[in-house]
Design a protein around this motif. Structure first.
Motif, PDB file in Angstrom:
ATOM      1  N   ILE A  71     -13.026 -20.504  24.160  1.00 41.48           N
ATOM      2  CA  ILE A  71     -13.723 -20.298  25.424  1.00 41.48           C
ATOM      3  C   ILE A  71     -14.917 -19.391  25.124  1.00 41.48           C
ATOM      4  CG2 ILE A  71     -13.536 -19.516  27.821  1.00 41.48           C
ATOM      5  CD1 ILE A  71     -11.417 -21.671  27.032  1.00 41.48           C
ATOM      6  N   LYS A  72     -16.096 -19.819  25.515  1.00 43.64           N
ATOM      7  CA  LYS A  72     -17.310 -19.011  25.347  1.00 43.64           C
ATOM      8  C   LYS A  72     -17.846 -18.692  26.733  1.00 43.64           C
ATOM      9  CE  LYS A  72     -18.600 -21.156  20.963  1.00 43.64           C
ATOM     10  NZ  LYS A  72     -19.699 -21.774  20.207  1.00 43.64           N
ATOM     11  N   CYS A  73     -18.169 -17.439  26.949  1.00 40.90           N
ATOM     12  CA  CYS A  73     -18.613 -16.993  28.273  1.00 40.90           C
ATOM     13  C   CYS A  73     -19.854 -16.115  28.132  1.00 40.90           C
ATOM     14  CB  CYS A  73     -17.481 -16.220  28.951  1.00 40.90           C
ATOM     15  SG  CYS A  73     -17.907 -15.552  30.561  1.00 40.90           S
ATOM     16  N   TRP A  74     -20.915 -16.530  28.796  1.00 38.29           N
ATOM     17  CA  TRP A  74     -22.159 -15.765  28.827  1.00 38.29           C
ATOM     18  C   TRP A  74     -22.438 -15.326  30.258  1.00 38.29           C
ATOM     19  CZ3 TRP A  74     -21.791 -20.310  26.011  1.00 38.29           C
ATOM     20  CH2 TRP A  74     -22.136 -20.272  24.658  1.00 38.29           C
ATOM     21  N   ILE A  75     -23.296 -14.356  30.392  1.00 34.37           N
ATOM     22  CA  ILE A  75     -23.813 -13.952  31.698  1.00 34.37           C
ATOM     23  C   ILE A  75     -25.113 -14.714  31.904  1.00 34.37           C
ATOM     24  CG2 ILE A  75     -24.537 -12.025  33.154  1.00 34.37           C
ATOM     25  CD1 ILE A  75     -21.565 -11.942  32.038  1.00 34.37           C
ATOM     26  N   LYS A  76     -25.166 -15.515  32.936  1.00 35.12           N
ATOM     27  CA  LYS A  76     -26.362 -16.322  33.200  1.00 35.12           C
ATOM     28  C   LYS A  76     -27.352 -15.576  34.095  1.00 35.12           C
ATOM     29  CE  LYS A  76     -27.702 -20.983  34.511  1.00 35.12           C
ATOM     30  NZ  LYS A  76     -27.201 -22.288  34.931  1.00 35.12           N
ATOM     31  N   ARG A  77     -26.809 -14.828  35.055  1.00 33.44           N
ATOM     32  CA  ARG A  77     -27.672 -14.103  36.004  1.00 33.44           C
ATOM     33  C   ARG A  77     -26.914 -12.907  36.538  1.00 33.44           C
ATOM     34  NH1 ARG A  77     -27.750 -13.607  41.141  1.00 33.44           N
ATOM     35  NH2 ARG A  77     -26.121 -15.141  41.455  1.00 33.44           N
ATOM     36  N   ILE A  78     -27.629 -11.802  36.696  1.00 37.26           N
ATOM     37  CA  ILE A  78     -27.047 -10.599  37.305  1.00 37.26           C
ATOM     38  C   ILE A  78     -27.850 -10.285  38.557  1.00 37.26           C
ATOM     39  CG2 ILE A  78     -26.414  -8.186  36.975  1.00 37.26           C
ATOM     40  CD1 ILE A  78     -26.737  -8.696  33.911  1.00 37.26           C
ATOM     41  N   GLY A  79     -27.181 -10.303  39.699  1.00 34.18           N
ATOM     42  CA  GLY A  79     -27.825  -9.941  40.950  1.00 34.18           C
ATOM     43  C   GLY A  79     -27.504  -8.497  41.298  1.00 34.18           C
ATOM     44  N   ASN A  80     -27.739  -8.129  42.547  1.00 39.73           N
ATOM     45  CA  ASN A  80     -27.416  -6.769  42.978  1.00 39.73           C
ATOM     46  C   ASN A  80     -25.913  -6.523  42.984  1.00 39.73           C
ATOM     47  OD1 ASN A  80     -30.065  -5.905  43.373  1.00 39.73           O
ATOM     48  ND2 ASN A  80     -30.144  -6.865  45.392  1.00 39.73           N
ATOM     49  N   SER A  81     -25.175  -7.456  43.572  1.00 39.07           N
ATOM     50  CA  SER A  81     -23.725  -7.296  43.663  1.00 39.07           C
ATOM     51  C   SER A  81     -22.963  -8.489  43.069  1.00 39.07           C
ATOM     52  CB  SER A  81     -23.303  -7.105  45.118  1.00 39.07           C
ATOM     53  OG  SER A  81     -23.642  -8.237  45.890  1.00 39.07           O
ATOM     54  N   SER A  82     -23.684  -9.490  42.586  1.00 46.16           N
ATOM     55  CA  SER A  82     -23.021 -10.681  42.057  1.00 46.16           C
ATOM     56  C   SER A  82     -23.494 -10.980  40.640  1.00 46.16           C
ATOM     57  CB  SER A  82     -23.296 -11.889  42.952  1.00 46.16           C
ATOM     58  OG  SER A  82     -24.673 -12.211  42.926  1.00 46.16           O
ATOM     59  N   LEU A  83     -22.731 -11.829  39.964  1.00 42.47           N
ATOM     60  CA  LEU A  83     -23.142 -12.301  38.653  1.00 42.47           C
ATOM     61  C   LEU A  83     -22.713 -13.747  38.500  1.00 42.47           C
ATOM     62  CD1 LEU A  83     -20.695 -11.420  35.903  1.00 42.47           C
ATOM     63  CD2 LEU A  83     -20.527 -10.115  37.997  1.00 42.47           C
ATOM     64  N   GLU A  84     -23.534 -14.490  37.769  1.00 45.50           N
ATOM     65  CA  GLU A  84     -23.227 -15.886  37.487  1.00 45.50           C
ATOM     66  C   GLU A  84     -22.914 -16.017  36.010  1.00 45.50           C
ATOM     67  OE1 GLU A  84     -25.077 -20.394  37.855  1.00 45.50           O
ATOM     68  OE2 GLU A  84     -26.230 -18.690  38.599  1.00 45.50           O
ATOM     69  N   LEU A  85     -21.841 -16.726  35.716  1.00 38.80           N
ATOM     70  CA  LEU A  85     -21.413 -16.958  34.345  1.00 38.80           C
ATOM     71  C   LEU A  85     -21.746 -18.380  33.941  1.00 38.80           C
ATOM     72  CD1 LEU A  85     -17.791 -15.508  34.616  1.00 38.80           C
ATOM     73  CD2 LEU A  85     -19.906 -14.277  34.084  1.00 38.80           C
ATOM     74  N   TYR A  86     -22.069 -18.563  32.664  1.00 37.89           N
ATOM     75  CA  TYR A  86     -22.151 -19.886  32.065  1.00 37.89           C
ATOM     76  C   TYR A  86     -21.058 -19.917  31.014  1.00 37.89           C
ATOM     77  CZ  TYR A  86     -23.454 -23.777  29.142  1.00 37.89           C
ATOM     78  OH  TYR A  86     -23.413 -24.937  28.415  1.00 37.89           O
ATOM     79  N   GLU A  87     -20.192 -20.948  31.071  1.00 33.05           N
ATOM     80  CA  GLU A  87     -19.031 -20.999  30.201  1.00 33.05           C
ATOM     81  C   GLU A  87     -18.922 -22.364  29.524  1.00 33.05           C
ATOM     82  OE1 GLU A  87     -15.862 -18.530  32.749  1.00 33.05           O
ATOM     83  OE2 GLU A  87     -17.014 -20.037  33.851  1.00 33.05           O
ATOM     84  N   GLU A  88     -18.375 -22.332  28.315  1.00 31.63           N
ATOM     85  CA  GLU A  88     -18.126 -23.564  27.577  1.00 31.63           C
ATOM     86  C   GLU A  88     -16.728 -23.494  26.971  1.00 31.63           C
ATOM     87  OE1 GLU A  88     -22.682 -24.434  26.014  1.00 31.63           O
ATOM     88  OE2 GLU A  88     -21.213 -23.624  24.594  1.00 31.63           O
ATOM     89  N   ILE A  89     -16.120 -24.664  26.805  1.00 33.13           N
ATOM     90  CA  ILE A  89     -14.881 -24.785  26.044  1.00 33.13           C
ATOM     91  C   ILE A  89     -15.163 -25.734  24.889  1.00 33.13           C
ATOM     92  CG2 ILE A  89     -12.477 -25.555  26.024  1.00 33.13           C
ATOM     93  CD1 ILE A  89     -12.261 -24.786  28.951  1.00 33.13           C
TER      94      ILE A  89
END
Length: 136
Positions: A71-89
């Motif tokens: 499982i690979k997990c990156w941070i795609k975007r960091i907002g003020n209170s949220s974050l978006e992950l991009y993940e691959e298997i």
């Protein structure tokens, strides 16, 4: 990037001989344990901070029992209170799953989102996904 190795179990294999699609979200969540520790160092549910808002999963290839998955997990975007992950298997040098997941830093006692603290933001920034440089 955060990396986690998972050994598929027989019980996760379905009637057509591959890992059941309902297993994949559980594996992706397992790849987020280091993120959970950032927001909740004691991993106590009493003050849990990471609340999932949305996840999308694209199945690229079948996954099979008998070979570990990464499982690979990156941070795609960091907002003020949220974050978006991009993940691959990945399994045996094959990209099998791509996913995007959005979490919010949430105060369960006050029932509202909170700004991501600077020390956590700095750690997250070390794992930013840059298209063309990471993954596929």
């Amino acid at each position: 990037m955060y990396q986690t190795i998972i050994e598929p179990r027989v019980s996760e294999t379905d009637g057509v001989g591959h890992i059941n699609n309902t297993t994949v979200p559980i594996w992706l969540e397992g790849g987020r344990n280091k993120l959970f520790s950032l927001f909740n160092p004691d991993l106590s549910f009493k003050d849990w901070k990471m609340i999932i808002l949305k996840t999308t999963i694209e199945y690229k290839q079948q996954i099979y029992f008998g070979r570990n998955v990464e499982i690979k997990c990156w941070i795609k975007r960091i907002g003020n209170s949220s974050l978006e992950l991009y993940e691959e298997i990945w399994q045996h040098d094959r990209l099998t799953v791509q996913a995007n997941t959005i979490y919010v830093n949430y105060n369960v006692h006050e029932n509202k989102s909170e700004i991501i603290p600077n020390e956590i933001r700095k750690e997250l920034e070390q794992h930013l996904y840059e298209e063309g440089l990471n993954g596929q």
